[in-house]
Design a protein around this motif. Structure first.
Motif, short mmCIF file in Angstrom:
data_model
loop_
_atom_site.label_atom_id
_atom_site.label_comp_id
_atom_site.label_asym_id
_atom_site.label_seq_id
_atom_site.Cartn_x
_atom_site.Cartn_y
_atom_site.Cartn_z
N ASP A 23 0.99 -1.11 0.07
CA ASP A 23 -0.20 -0.21 -0.09
C ASP A 23 0.93 0.89 -0.31
O ASP A 23 0.34 2.17 -0.88
CB ASP A 23 -0.83 -0.13 1.11
CG ASP A 23 -2.12 -1.46 1.49
OD1 ASP A 23 -2.40 -1.58 -0.04
OD2 ASP A 23 -2.73 -1.18 2.24
N GLU A 24 2.71 1.52 0.52
CA GLU A 24 2.64 2.60 0.84
C GLU A 24 2.84 2.27 -0.53
O GLU A 24 3.31 3.65 -0.92
CB GLU A 24 4.36 2.51 1.80
CG GLU A 24 5.08 3.36 2.07
CD GLU A 24 6.12 3.06 2.95
OE1 GLU A 24 6.88 4.00 3.10
OE2 GLU A 24 6.59 1.67 3.23
N GLN A 26 2.80 2.37 -3.36
CA GLN A 26 1.31 2.63 -4.30
C GLN A 26 1.16 3.31 -4.01
O GLN A 26 0.78 4.77 -5.44
CB GLN A 26 0.61 1.21 -4.29
CG GLN A 26 -1.21 1.43 -5.15
CD GLN A 26 -2.08 0.87 -5.04
OE1 GLN A 26 -2.26 -0.38 -5.38
NE2 GLN A 26 -3.26 1.85 -5.92
N ARG A 27 0.78 4.12 -2.97
CA ARG A 27 0.98 5.46 -2.40
C ARG A 27 2.06 6.43 -2.60
O ARG A 27 1.97 7.57 -3.64
CB ARG A 27 0.48 5.48 -0.76
CG ARG A 27 0.37 7.47 -0.75
CD ARG A 27 0.30 7.20 0.81
NE ARG A 27 0.89 6.37 1.27
CZ ARG A 27 1.31 5.26 2.37
NH1 ARG A 27 0.40 4.83 2.46
NH2 ARG A 27 2.20 4.75 3.01
N HIS A 28 3.33 6.23 -2.47
CA HIS A 28 4.13 6.79 -3.52
C HIS A 28 3.89 7.33 -5.00
O HIS A 28 4.13 8.31 -5.64
CB HIS A 28 5.21 6.34 -2.74
CG HIS A 28 5.99 6.32 -1.41
ND1 HIS A 28 6.33 7.80 -0.91
CD2 HIS A 28 5.96 5.79 -0.20
CE1 HIS A 28 6.25 7.59 0.28
NE2 HIS A 28 6.32 6.36 0.77
N GLU A 30 1.24 6.99 -6.86
CA GLU A 30 0.19 8.03 -7.19
C GLU A 30 0.29 9.09 -7.33
O GLU A 30 0.21 10.51 -7.76
CB GLU A 30 -1.34 7.54 -6.98
CG GLU A 30 -1.60 5.34 -7.16
CD GLU A 30 -2.39 4.72 -6.51
OE1 GLU A 30 -2.99 5.89 -5.61
OE2 GLU A 30 -3.08 4.03 -6.97
N GLN A 31 0.81 9.29 -6.10
CA GLN A 31 1.23 10.79 -5.70
C GLN A 31 2.95 11.01 -6.41
O GLN A 31 2.34 12.41 -7.20
CB GLN A 31 1.75 11.10 -4.00
CG GLN A 31 1.04 10.69 -2.98
CD GLN A 31 1.82 10.76 -1.18
OE1 GLN A 31 3.07 10.14 -1.37
NE2 GLN A 31 1.18 11.18 -0.48
N ASP A 34 1.19 12.22 -9.66
CA ASP A 34 -0.05 13.20 -9.60
C ASP A 34 0.14 14.45 -9.24
O ASP A 34 -0.04 15.55 -9.93
CB ASP A 34 -0.81 12.82 -8.17
CG ASP A 34 -2.12 14.06 -7.58
OD1 ASP A 34 -1.97 14.94 -8.29
OD2 ASP A 34 -2.84 13.84 -6.60
#
Length: 314
Positions: A23-24, A26-28, A30-31, A34
């Motif tokens: 999850d971490e 994927q978050r990085h 996607e950030q 973005d």
């Protein structure tokens, strides 16, 4: 009347394994996508050029350790990075590229300077870095690019005496790592930029499609801007980016038809897995791939943003 502008970016395509993506992570990812697409779009919204927008977006991805470019570049057989990048301005089909650079933090910025200040299209290795030094670029030590994740990947590849892994420990072990951006500005100009760390465990100063104009990067006003990501040797042999532009120019195909014909056609038949991002002169965006995923994001002419990973996400 306000003219349309839009931008699309990618962070590489291939067999991206969601099951191995924390999850971490994927978050990085996607950030970073973005941030890159948003800052590139902001340049366009303020009346900036498509060239500046794509270079800005790609630079942000180069600064992330999660993509195979700049900071996150894979390691060669000699346990160092060798990076390639290209920029093309569709207005007069100006282009700049660098290949095999080892000490440049943001190769895409140097590619832009090659286009605008050198009188050449491509500079390689020590010559490219000598040019960078003359322009005042900082010399970046190899330690900046070194990450434990890339080193572990390299050791696994070396153990198999291969350039791709048969067993994956990371979600991008089978990913064709490249980052890129395409944009249309409100003056009607198109631009494309692509940057990569190349192939894991590569030897002999190998150069892929990313810095080769017409293979991994291409832009031509009134038609299309393209940035590719995939098996570089096959993309070069097929002249993927220029082939898409030629289909639009001569066959009058739209961007979706042209990209699909190339990516799902001879390229796939020859074993060329990967994808492209493309934008046409009206701001229509296309993401095309013949693999299971592509890190990608866009903001269209209506200001609508999307961030996607899997191929089935539209």
């Amino acid at each position: 009347m306000k003219k349309p502008f839009a931008i699309a970016i990618h962070g590489g395509a291939g067999s991206i394994l969601r099951a191995r993506m924390t999850d971490e992570m994927q978050r990085h990812i996607e950030q970073a996508l973005d941030q890159a697409v948003s800052q590139g779009h902001q340049i366009l919204a303020q009346g900036g050029s498509a060239v500046d927008a794509v270079v800005c977006a790609v630079s942000i991805l180069e600064d992330s350790p999660y993509f195979n470019a700049g900071k996150g570049s894979v390691l060669t057989a000699k346990e160092m990075v060798e990076m390639d990048a290209a920029v093309m301005n569709g207005e007069q089909r100006q282009a700049g590229a660098v290949a095999g650079v080892r000490h440049i933090k943001n190769p895409v910025q140097l590619a832009k300077d090659v286009m605008q200040q050198s009188g050449h299209v491509m500079l390689f290795g020590e010559g490219a870095e000598e040019f960078a030094a003359q322009l005042g670029y900082d010399y970046t030590e190899q330690d900046y690019f070194f990450t434990d994740r890339r080193y572990e990947q390299l050791l696994a590849v070396k153990a198999e005496r291969a350039t791709a892994l048969s067993e994956s420990d990371y979600p991008d072990d089978h990913q064709f790592g490249t980052v890129g951006a395409v944009a249309l500005d409100n003056n009607g100009n198109l631009a494309a930029a692509t940057s990569t760390g190349g192939m894991m465990n590569k030897q002999y100063g190998r150069v892929g499609d990313s810095p080769i104009i017409g293979a991994g990067t291409y832009a031509e006003n009134h038609h299309v801007a393209v940035s590719a990501t995939g098996m570089g040797e096959v993309f070069i042999r097929c002249g993927v980016a220029s082939d898409i532009a030629a289909r639009m120019r001569y066959l009058k195909e739209d961007v979706h038809t042209a990209c699909t014909a190339v990516i799902q056609g001879d390229l796939k038949k020859l074993g060329g897995h990967g994808g492209v991002i493309a934008i046409d002169s009206s701001g229509e965006i296309h993401f095309g791939m013949n693999c299971s995923g592509m890190y990608r994001s866009s903001i269209d002419i209506h200001g609508r943003k999307q961030i996607r990973i899997d191929a089935y996400e539209v």
